[in-house]
Design a protein around this motif. Structure first.
Motif, PDB file in Angstrom:
ATOM      1  N   TRP A 156      15.640  16.644 -51.609  1.00 49.23           N
ATOM      2  CA  TRP A 156      15.763  14.893 -51.879  1.00 49.23           C
ATOM      3  C   TRP A 156      16.971  15.209 -51.722  1.00 49.23           C
ATOM      4  O   TRP A 156      17.428  15.893 -53.190  1.00 49.23           O
ATOM      5  CB  TRP A 156      14.877  14.399 -53.195  1.00 49.23           C
ATOM      6  CG  TRP A 156      15.494  13.877 -53.579  1.00 49.23           C
ATOM      7  CD1 TRP A 156      16.369  12.111 -53.255  1.00 49.23           C
ATOM      8  CD2 TRP A 156      15.107  11.899 -54.355  1.00 49.23           C
ATOM      9  NE1 TRP A 156      16.677  11.301 -53.885  1.00 49.23           N
ATOM     10  CE2 TRP A 156      15.251  11.434 -55.020  1.00 49.23           C
ATOM     11  CE3 TRP A 156      13.971  13.444 -55.698  1.00 49.23           C
ATOM     12  CZ2 TRP A 156      15.195  10.486 -55.720  1.00 49.23           C
ATOM     13  CZ3 TRP A 156      13.698  12.214 -57.397  1.00 49.23           C
ATOM     14  CH2 TRP A 156      14.545  10.989 -56.952  1.00 49.23           C
ATOM     15  N   LYS A 157      17.811  14.406 -50.980  1.00 53.37           N
ATOM     16  CA  LYS A 157      19.259  13.864 -51.182  1.00 53.37           C
ATOM     17  C   LYS A 157      19.269  12.748 -51.350  1.00 53.37           C
ATOM     18  O   LYS A 157      19.046  12.039 -50.912  1.00 53.37           O
ATOM     19  CB  LYS A 157      20.059  14.732 -49.590  1.00 53.37           C
ATOM     20  CG  LYS A 157      19.638  14.371 -48.550  1.00 53.37           C
ATOM     21  CD  LYS A 157      20.794  14.190 -48.005  1.00 53.37           C
ATOM     22  CE  LYS A 157      20.979  14.517 -46.093  1.00 53.37           C
ATOM     23  NZ  LYS A 157      21.808  14.613 -45.186  1.00 53.37           N
ATOM     24  N   GLU A 158      20.349  12.984 -51.684  1.00 55.79           N
ATOM     25  CA  GLU A 158      20.601  11.072 -52.412  1.00 55.79           C
ATOM     26  C   GLU A 158      22.849  10.672 -51.888  1.00 55.79           C
ATOM     27  O   GLU A 158      23.300  11.912 -51.601  1.00 55.79           O
ATOM     28  CB  GLU A 158      21.280  10.789 -53.488  1.00 55.79           C
ATOM     29  CG  GLU A 158      21.857   8.937 -54.423  1.00 55.79           C
ATOM     30  CD  GLU A 158      22.100   8.823 -55.514  1.00 55.79           C
ATOM     31  OE1 GLU A 158      21.551   7.691 -55.646  1.00 55.79           O
ATOM     32  OE2 GLU A 158      21.265   9.439 -56.347  1.00 55.79           O
TER      33      GLU A 158
ATOM     34  N   ALA B 207      10.561  16.999 -45.683  1.00 63.17           N
ATOM     35  CA  ALA B 207       9.399  17.179 -46.038  1.00 63.17           C
ATOM     36  C   ALA B 207       9.141  18.067 -44.723  1.00 63.17           C
ATOM     37  O   ALA B 207       9.202  17.984 -43.263  1.00 63.17           O
ATOM     38  CB  ALA B 207       8.334  16.378 -46.679  1.00 63.17           C
ATOM     39  N   ASP B 208       8.617  19.552 -44.613  1.00 67.19           N
ATOM     40  CA  ASP B 208       9.007  20.517 -44.297  1.00 67.19           C
ATOM     41  C   ASP B 208       7.335  20.470 -43.655  1.00 67.19           C
ATOM     42  O   ASP B 208       6.661  21.365 -44.552  1.00 67.19           O
ATOM     43  CB  ASP B 208       8.789  22.460 -43.716  1.00 67.19           C
ATOM     44  CG  ASP B 208      10.531  22.352 -43.999  1.00 67.19           C
ATOM     45  OD1 ASP B 208      11.278  21.688 -43.811  1.00 67.19           O
ATOM     46  OD2 ASP B 208      10.743  22.913 -45.014  1.00 67.19           O
ATOM     47  N   LEU B 209       7.026  20.252 -42.896  1.00 69.20           N
ATOM     48  CA  LEU B 209       4.798  19.979 -42.668  1.00 69.20           C
ATOM     49  C   LEU B 209       4.698  20.609 -40.572  1.00 69.20           C
ATOM     50  O   LEU B 209       4.011  19.789 -39.944  1.00 69.20           O
ATOM     51  CB  LEU B 209       4.400  18.391 -42.669  1.00 69.20           C
ATOM     52  CG  LEU B 209       5.238  18.241 -44.048  1.00 69.20           C
ATOM     53  CD1 LEU B 209       4.344  16.353 -43.663  1.00 69.20           C
ATOM     54  CD2 LEU B 209       4.451  18.298 -44.780  1.00 69.20           C
ATOM     55  N   PRO B 210       5.051  22.009 -40.948  1.00 69.37           N
ATOM     56  CA  PRO B 210       4.692  22.704 -39.746  1.00 69.37           C
ATOM     57  C   PRO B 210       3.449  22.763 -39.128  1.00 69.37           C
ATOM     58  O   PRO B 210       1.985  22.559 -39.486  1.00 69.37           O
ATOM     59  CB  PRO B 210       5.683  23.642 -39.607  1.00 69.37           C
ATOM     60  CG  PRO B 210       5.574  24.022 -41.120  1.00 69.37           C
ATOM     61  CD  PRO B 210       5.606  22.876 -41.927  1.00 69.37           C
TER      62      PRO B 210
ATOM     63  N   PHE C  55      14.025  19.800 -66.182  1.00 74.56           N
ATOM     64  CA  PHE C  55      14.556  18.347 -67.268  1.00 74.56           C
ATOM     65  C   PHE C  55      14.261  16.924 -66.274  1.00 74.56           C
ATOM     66  O   PHE C  55      14.388  15.559 -66.632  1.00 74.56           O
ATOM     67  CB  PHE C  55      15.086  18.200 -68.158  1.00 74.56           C
ATOM     68  CG  PHE C  55      15.331  19.210 -68.403  1.00 74.56           C
ATOM     69  CD1 PHE C  55      14.079  18.903 -69.839  1.00 74.56           C
ATOM     70  CD2 PHE C  55      15.957  20.553 -68.370  1.00 74.56           C
ATOM     71  CE1 PHE C  55      14.007  20.613 -70.739  1.00 74.56           C
ATOM     72  CE2 PHE C  55      15.312  21.678 -69.432  1.00 74.56           C
ATOM     73  CZ  PHE C  55      14.882  21.871 -70.335  1.00 74.56           C
ATOM     74  N   ASP C  56      14.186  16.591 -64.940  1.00 71.40           N
ATOM     75  CA  ASP C  56      14.229  15.647 -64.109  1.00 71.40           C
ATOM     76  C   ASP C  56      12.806  14.660 -64.473  1.00 71.40           C
ATOM     77  O   ASP C  56      12.408  15.163 -63.982  1.00 71.40           O
ATOM     78  CB  ASP C  56      14.541  15.970 -62.451  1.00 71.40           C
ATOM     79  CG  ASP C  56      14.362  15.299 -61.348  1.00 71.40           C
ATOM     80  OD1 ASP C  56      14.761  14.049 -61.768  1.00 71.40           O
ATOM     81  OD2 ASP C  56      14.668  15.183 -59.953  1.00 71.40           O
ATOM     82  N   PRO C  57      13.915  13.654 -64.841  1.00 68.96           N
ATOM     83  CA  PRO C  57      12.718  12.170 -65.111  1.00 68.96           C
ATOM     84  C   PRO C  57      11.995  11.579 -63.606  1.00 68.96           C
ATOM     85  O   PRO C  57      10.957  11.066 -63.520  1.00 68.96           O
ATOM     86  CB  PRO C  57      14.031  11.575 -65.645  1.00 68.96           C
ATOM     87  CG  PRO C  57      14.063  11.625 -65.115  1.00 68.96           C
ATOM     88  CD  PRO C  57      14.990  12.841 -65.171  1.00 68.96           C
ATOM     89  N   PHE C  58      12.727  11.539 -62.248  1.00 70.92           N
ATOM     90  CA  PHE C  58      12.378  11.264 -60.982  1.00 70.92           C
ATOM     91  C   PHE C  58      10.995  12.346 -60.611  1.00 70.92           C
ATOM     92  O   PHE C  58      10.414  11.887 -59.655  1.00 70.92           O
ATOM     93  CB  PHE C  58      13.584  11.363 -60.473  1.00 70.92           C
ATOM     94  CG  PHE C  58      14.707  10.339 -61.001  1.00 70.92           C
ATOM     95  CD1 PHE C  58      14.422   9.038 -61.300  1.00 70.92           C
ATOM     96  CD2 PHE C  58      15.850  10.573 -61.151  1.00 70.92           C
ATOM     97  CE1 PHE C  58      14.753   8.409 -61.921  1.00 70.92           C
ATOM     98  CE2 PHE C  58      16.775   9.847 -61.702  1.00 70.92           C
ATOM     99  CZ  PHE C  58      16.396   8.945 -61.625  1.00 70.92           C
ATOM    100  N   SER C  59      11.259  13.715 -61.008  1.00 70.89           N
ATOM    101  CA  SER C  59      10.398  14.452 -60.243  1.00 70.89           C
ATOM    102  C   SER C  59       8.477  14.205 -60.594  1.00 70.89           C
ATOM    103  O   SER C  59       9.190  14.729 -62.279  1.00 70.89           O
ATOM    104  CB  SER C  59      11.148  16.300 -59.931  1.00 70.89           C
ATOM    105  OG  SER C  59      10.242  16.948 -59.372  1.00 70.89           O
TER     106      SER C  59
ATOM    107  N   VAL D 256      11.839  10.814 -44.953  1.00 72.79           N
ATOM    108  CA  VAL D 256      11.803   9.432 -45.284  1.00 72.79           C
ATOM    109  C   VAL D 256      13.444   9.212 -45.975  1.00 72.79           C
ATOM    110  O   VAL D 256      13.808   9.649 -47.450  1.00 72.79           O
ATOM    111  CB  VAL D 256      10.675   9.528 -46.712  1.00 72.79           C
ATOM    112  CG1 VAL D 256      10.737   8.324 -47.285  1.00 72.79           C
ATOM    113  CG2 VAL D 256       9.385   9.989 -45.918  1.00 72.79           C
ATOM    114  N   THR D 257      13.447   7.458 -45.170  1.00 72.18           N
ATOM    115  CA  THR D 257      14.457   7.196 -45.699  1.00 72.18           C
ATOM    116  C   THR D 257      14.731   6.071 -47.065  1.00 72.18           C
ATOM    117  O   THR D 257      13.645   4.872 -46.495  1.00 72.18           O
ATOM    118  CB  THR D 257      15.801   7.076 -44.739  1.00 72.18           C
ATOM    119  OG1 THR D 257      15.892   8.179 -43.894  1.00 72.18           O
ATOM    120  CG2 THR D 257      17.210   6.474 -45.070  1.00 72.18           C
TER     121      THR D 257
END
Length: 154
Positions: free
Chosen positions: A51-53, A62-65, A14-18, A135-136
């Motif tokens: 994603w943390k606030e 993001a894990d991008l090995p 139900f997360d509207p941001f995702s 990303v900040t």
């Protein structure tokens, strides 16, 4: 937050941001029976992003090995949508090579997140270290109502 039945990953449907893309095949083991074209599309959904606030910013990790920063694109559009995308290329096959197993995802990936109103989209910064893209997105300070004392005459 609800615990997903697929892979034990925390998510909130139900997360509207995702704007996540759900992969119904995630965690089902080997990809040997799935055609190569379908394997490439799983790279889209398998890119893990946290994603943390904090009081100062929204931080995406993001894990991008195995990817270089030149292979990743970070964009914010006018609709306040952060997009992280890129492409993991398939390894070159030599004529004498014999592959026993191919499990690493290849192909394009793209993840999108709708940023809240307090995000300063003109001050977004990104860095990449040890296969982790950070990303900040700074936040605007909360405007608190000012209280002014009034002298009472008489």
């Amino acid at each position: 937050m609800a615990l997903s039945l697929f892979g034990g990953r925390r998510s909130n449907v139900f997360d509207p941001f995702s704007l996540d893309i759900w992969d119904p095949f995630e965690g089902l083991g080997t990809l040997a029976n799935i055609p190569p074209s379908a394997r490439e599309t799983t790279a889209i959904a398998n890119t893990r992003i946290d994603w943390k606030e904090t009081p100062e910013a929204h931080i995406f990790m993001a894990d991008l090995p195995g990817l270089k920063k030149e292979e990743v694109k970070v964009e914010v559009d006018d609709g306040r949508v952060l997009q992280i995308s890129g492409e993991r290329s398939r390894e070159q096959e030599e004529k004498n090579d014999k592959w026993h197993r191919i499990e690493r995802s290849t192909g394009k990936f793209s993840r999108r997140f709708r940023l809240p109103e307090n995000a300063k989209i003109d001050q977004v910064k990104a860095s990449m270290e040890n296969g982790v893209l950070t990303v900040t997105v700074p936040k605007e300070e909360e405007k608190r109502p000012q209280v002014k004392a009034i002298d009472i005459s008489g």
